[in-house]
Design an enzyme around this catalytic site. Structure first.
Site, PDB file in Angstrom:
ATOM      1  N   GLU A  35       0.877  -1.170   0.000  1.00  0.00           N
ATOM      2  CA  GLU A  35       0.000   0.000   0.000  1.00  0.00           C
ATOM      3  C   GLU A  35       0.917   1.223   0.000  1.00  0.00           C
ATOM      4  O   GLU A  35       1.812   1.319   0.854  1.00  0.00           O
ATOM      5  CB  GLU A  35      -0.874   0.001   1.266  1.00  0.00           C
ATOM      6  CG  GLU A  35      -1.817   1.190   1.268  1.00  0.00           C
ATOM      7  CD  GLU A  35      -2.718   1.280   2.503  1.00  0.00           C
ATOM      8  OE1 GLU A  35      -2.636   0.404   3.376  1.00  0.00           O
ATOM      9  OE2 GLU A  35      -3.479   2.258   2.567  1.00  0.00           O
ATOM     10  N   ARG A 262       4.726 -12.515   9.824  1.00  0.00           N
ATOM     11  CA  ARG A 262       5.346 -11.214   9.743  1.00  0.00           C
ATOM     12  C   ARG A 262       6.743 -11.298  10.353  1.00  0.00           C
ATOM     13  O   ARG A 262       6.957 -12.028  11.325  1.00  0.00           O
ATOM     14  CB  ARG A 262       4.521 -10.287  10.634  1.00  0.00           C
ATOM     15  CG  ARG A 262       4.434  -8.881  10.223  1.00  0.00           C
ATOM     16  CD  ARG A 262       3.257  -8.227  10.925  1.00  0.00           C
ATOM     17  NE  ARG A 262       2.278  -7.898   9.919  1.00  0.00           N
ATOM     18  CZ  ARG A 262       2.347  -6.798   9.159  1.00  0.00           C
ATOM     19  NH1 ARG A 262       3.300  -5.915   9.320  1.00  0.00           N
ATOM     20  NH2 ARG A 262       1.460  -6.574   8.235  1.00  0.00           N
ATOM     21  N   LYS A 272       4.511   0.779   9.108  1.00  0.00           N
ATOM     22  CA  LYS A 272       4.576   2.095   8.467  1.00  0.00           C
ATOM     23  C   LYS A 272       3.926   3.165   9.331  1.00  0.00           C
ATOM     24  O   LYS A 272       4.389   4.299   9.377  1.00  0.00           O
ATOM     25  CB  LYS A 272       3.877   2.027   7.102  1.00  0.00           C
ATOM     26  CG  LYS A 272       4.758   1.427   6.025  1.00  0.00           C
ATOM     27  CD  LYS A 272       4.034   1.375   4.701  1.00  0.00           C
ATOM     28  CE  LYS A 272       3.206   0.127   4.595  1.00  0.00           C
ATOM     29  NZ  LYS A 272       2.461  -0.049   3.370  1.00  0.00           N
TER      30      LYS A 272
HETATM   31  P1  ATP Z   1       2.573  -1.898   7.714  1.00  0.00           P
HETATM   32  O1  ATP Z   1       1.815  -2.269   8.951  1.00  0.00           O
HETATM   33  O2  ATP Z   1       3.993  -1.626   7.955  1.00  0.00           O
HETATM   34  O3  ATP Z   1       1.871  -0.842   6.916  1.00  0.00           O
HETATM   35  P2  ATP Z   1       1.396  -3.656   5.865  1.00  0.00           P
HETATM   36  O4  ATP Z   1       1.325  -5.157   5.889  1.00  0.00           O
HETATM   37  O5  ATP Z   1       0.140  -2.907   6.107  1.00  0.00           O
HETATM   38  O6  ATP Z   1       2.532  -3.226   6.837  1.00  0.00           O
HETATM   39  P3  ATP Z   1       1.594  -3.422   3.038  1.00  0.00           P
HETATM   40  O7  ATP Z   1       2.108  -2.294   2.239  1.00  0.00           O
HETATM   41  O8  ATP Z   1       0.154  -3.720   2.976  1.00  0.00           O
HETATM   42  O9  ATP Z   1       2.026  -3.148   4.539  1.00  0.00           O
HETATM   43  O10 ATP Z   1       2.443  -4.740   2.771  1.00  0.00           O
HETATM   44  C1  ATP Z   1       2.855  -5.229   1.532  1.00  0.00           C
HETATM   45  C2  ATP Z   1       3.240  -6.663   1.704  1.00  0.00           C
HETATM   46  O11 ATP Z   1       4.333  -6.783   2.621  1.00  0.00           O
HETATM   47  C3  ATP Z   1       2.102  -7.489   2.279  1.00  0.00           C
HETATM   48  O12 ATP Z   1       2.017  -8.690   1.578  1.00  0.00           O
HETATM   49  C4  ATP Z   1       2.491  -7.682   3.719  1.00  0.00           C
HETATM   50  O13 ATP Z   1       1.942  -8.836   4.232  1.00  0.00           O
HETATM   51  C5  ATP Z   1       4.023  -7.702   3.630  1.00  0.00           C
HETATM   52  N1  ATP Z   1       4.617  -7.277   4.904  1.00  0.00           N
HETATM   53  C6  ATP Z   1       4.408  -6.129   5.562  1.00  0.00           C
HETATM   54  N2  ATP Z   1       5.082  -6.100   6.730  1.00  0.00           N
HETATM   55  C7  ATP Z   1       5.749  -7.266   6.809  1.00  0.00           C
HETATM   56  C8  ATP Z   1       6.617  -7.856   7.785  1.00  0.00           C
HETATM   57  N3  ATP Z   1       6.939  -7.219   8.915  1.00  0.00           N
HETATM   58  N4  ATP Z   1       7.131  -9.068   7.527  1.00  0.00           N
HETATM   59  C9  ATP Z   1       6.821  -9.717   6.384  1.00  0.00           C
HETATM   60  N5  ATP Z   1       6.012  -9.223   5.441  1.00  0.00           N
HETATM   61  C10 ATP Z   1       5.470  -8.024   5.638  1.00  0.00           C
HETATM   62 MG    MG Z   2      -1.261  -1.637   5.818  1.00  0.00          MG
END
Ligand code: ATP
Ligand code: MG
Length: 560
Positions: A35, A262, A272
């Site tokens: 995202e 994760r 983020k």
């Molecule tokens: P954040 O909470 O940091 O915004 P998010 O999962 O909402 O993380 P996205 O941009 O939606 O962020 O994530 C893109 C991809 O990266 C998704 O498939 C997500 O599952 C993966 N991802 C995000 N954070 C992690 C993590 N800490 N470890 C492994 N994969 C991750």
């Molecule tokens: Mg997110």
């Protein structure tokens, strides 16, 4: 000769199983779906390496898909940064995709769902909707709007799309089952009204699809075969499948969602939202502050893409969450930089050495090896003169037998130069050492071939000629948080655990060869660690970021 057999992780087992059951290898396709609401961090690196790594292993395409359905948080700046980071990590995406490109298709499908009696417009606010959700053990309550006629729903939904209602006035919900065991199946919201310009679709849309409605259908539209996401989406899988069932055509590839854990890193936060707070509350200077666990921060700090990929590979993919110690990441960085970073000499906490028997005004250029790890060793010139700096902590007036650095009456070798012996010290009125007076052995020059040049003395020190030294700004970083898991205690704000001393700025006295250093280049400052030229460097101010310390093999010689 035995062939190396790579052991498969559970994700690869899933794919292998599918292939065994007849899934066509040519139909394999993956995606990385960020995202664009912030910069990518080390957690994302795991997901990037997983998906793009599978692409390489199976020779299958991997899409970069922006999951851009929430214009309140998403920006073009983040899209650009994400593309830069994925490319820098060394991966090529097959297609650059945007969920927002599917808004029309998603809308058309939603209309079809209404026509099929599988979606309805709910005119309650979010609090009322939430209050009807029930609990895991108790069924929810039907919305009073659940039985609107298809005609009424179609009309309201069209009006929602046409901007006739205020933000939040209505939502479109899937009509599934308010008593479903999985609470996500209790008539989930598919669309909301949001009068907010989108960074790509501008004001074309004022209704935006929710994650669950968007993600699986986007996978389907792109014909992604395996959609890997993190564990918090495990419960969403049922909904992912339900939404797919509404549009799925048997002749097409049916995407499959699977979950992995994760990745969390110690002494930092990987979210983020939390990283945004660090930026907004000015705990750090920017998303790419070298203390940040963002890919851009790590790059600026001097971490290499190879090190980050290697780290992701080493920790692998897990089924359960756990905390990875940041020292493992640092180990990978050190291991890579040891191979590639040229060696140079810089003194960070100087004390002056005067070589009393070295001729006044004489200078010489000594040969210094650039990197002993190189197959073909190359050399540079380092100026030597009568007055030098060494590190203050490398000298003691008196020390025990195990102190192999410089002490009065003792000898050390100056790296790439001569053996010197400390004779006397000059102090100020308060007893601070101003100068160390030494003598040198002119025959002991490194590489000169004399017996004295190979004479063994226990300690070797780095140094810099004062007259030739280049003054630089050196930013030395410590961990951003004082505790391993700053966000573990839900009662406390993670910002309480910020390390107030995570940045220290010192003056470094560097050998003059560093005048030519370019932004982004990394060096090993011998005996001190790895340092990288920061982007804020200007013609008259070279700035270094400390990337990581050495696991100092010289340290074991000392008894501090
Ligand atoms: P954040 O909470 O940091 O915004 P998010 O999962 O909402 O993380 P996205 O941009 O939606 O962020 O994530 C893109 C991809 O990266 C998704 O498939 C997500 O599952 C993966 N991802 C995000 N954070 C992690 C993590 N800490 N470890 C492994 N994969 C991750
Ligand atoms: Mg997110």
């Amino acid at each position: 000769m035995s062939e190396e057999v790579k052991s498969l992780n559970f994700i690869e087992h899933i794919i292998e199983e599918d292939l065994k059951n007849g899934f066509a290898k040519n139909d394999l396709k993956f995606r990385f779906p960020p995202e664009p609401n912030g910069y990518l961090h080390i957690g994302h690196a795991s997901s990037i390496c997983l998906n793009f790594g599978l692409g390489l292993d199976y020779d299958a395409p991997v899409n970069l898909r922006f999951d851009d359905t929430n214009p309140t948080k998403e920006e073009q700046e983040f899209v650009d940064a994400i593309k830069k980071d994925v490319a820098w990590l060394g991966y090529k995406w097959a297609e650059e995709c945007y969920a927002s490109d599917y808004f029309q298709q998603l809308y058309d499908w939603a209309v079809q769902l209404i026509k099929d009696g599988k979606a309805y417009v709910d005119s309650q606010d979010s609090t009322a909707i939430a209050s009807q959700k029930g609990t895991p053990t108790q069924a929810g309550t039907n919305s009073p709007y659940r039985n609107r006629t298809i005609e009424e729903n179609l009309e309201l939904f069209a009006k929602m799309k046409n901007g006739e209602f205020e933000s939040g006035a209505h939502v479109l919900r899937a009509k599934i089952d308010m008593a479903a065991k999985n609470m996500l199946m209790r008539d989930p919201v598919m669309y909301r009204i949001l009068h907010k310009a989108h960074h790509r679709t501008n004001n074309t849309w004022c209704i935006y699809p929710m994650y669950d409605w968007t993600h699986g259908e986007s996978d389907y539209l792109e014909q992604v075969s395996h959609s890997f996401c993190t564990l918090e989406f495990a419960m969403h899988r049922e909904l992912y499948d339900w939404f797919l069932n509404q549009v799925y055509d048997e002749n097409k590839v049916r995407p499959k969602q699977r979950e992995f854990a994760r990745r969390n890193l110690s002494h930092t936060v990987v979210s983020k939202r939390k990283l945004l707070r660090l930026v907004e509350e000015k705990v750090v200077t920017a998303w790419d502050d070298p203390r940040m666990p963002t890919i851009s921060g790590m790059r600026r700090r001097g971490y290499t893409a190879a090190a980050i990929r290697n780290f992701a590979d080493t920790i692998g993919i897990a089924k359960r969450e756990n905390l990875i110690d940041v020292s493992l990441l640092e180990f990978c960085v050190r291991e890579d930089l040891n191979k590639v970073a040229p060696r140079v000499m810089t003194v960070l906490d100087p004390v002056k050495v005067v070589i009393t028997n070295y001729p006044e005004g004489q200078e010489e250029l000594l040969d210094a090896e650039n990197n002993p790890e190189d197959e073909n060793v190359t050399y540079r010139k380092v100026p030597f003169s009568k007055e030098l700096y060494i590190e203050r902590e490398d000298f003691r007036e008196e020390a025990n037998r195990k102190f192999f650095r410089l002490k009065l009456g003792g000898e050390v070798r100056l790296k790439n130069a001569y053996i010197i012996k400390a004779e006397t010290v000059v102090k100020d009125d308060e007893g601070n050492i101003l100068e160390i007076h030494c003598t040198y052995d002119p025959l002991s020059k490194s590489g000169s071939g004399t017996p004295e040049s190979t004479r063994k003395v226990k300690g070797t020190l780095h140094w810099v000629s004062i007259k030739h030294a280049l003054k630089t700004e050196v930013r030395v970083y410590d961990r951003l948080f004082m505790v391993a898991e700053p966000d573990a205690d839900k009662e406390k704000d993670f910002l309480e655990f910020v390390n107030p001393d995570s940045l220290q700025v010192v003056t470094g006295y560097a050998e003059p060869s560093l005048k030519e250093a370019n932004i982004g280049e990394t060096f090993q400052f011998q005996r001190l660690g790895y340092f990288c030229v920061d982007k804020e460097t200007s013609a008259n101010n070279i700035i270094f970021n400390k990337t990581v310390g050495l696991r100092d093999s010289w340290a074991k010689l000392d008894d501090k």
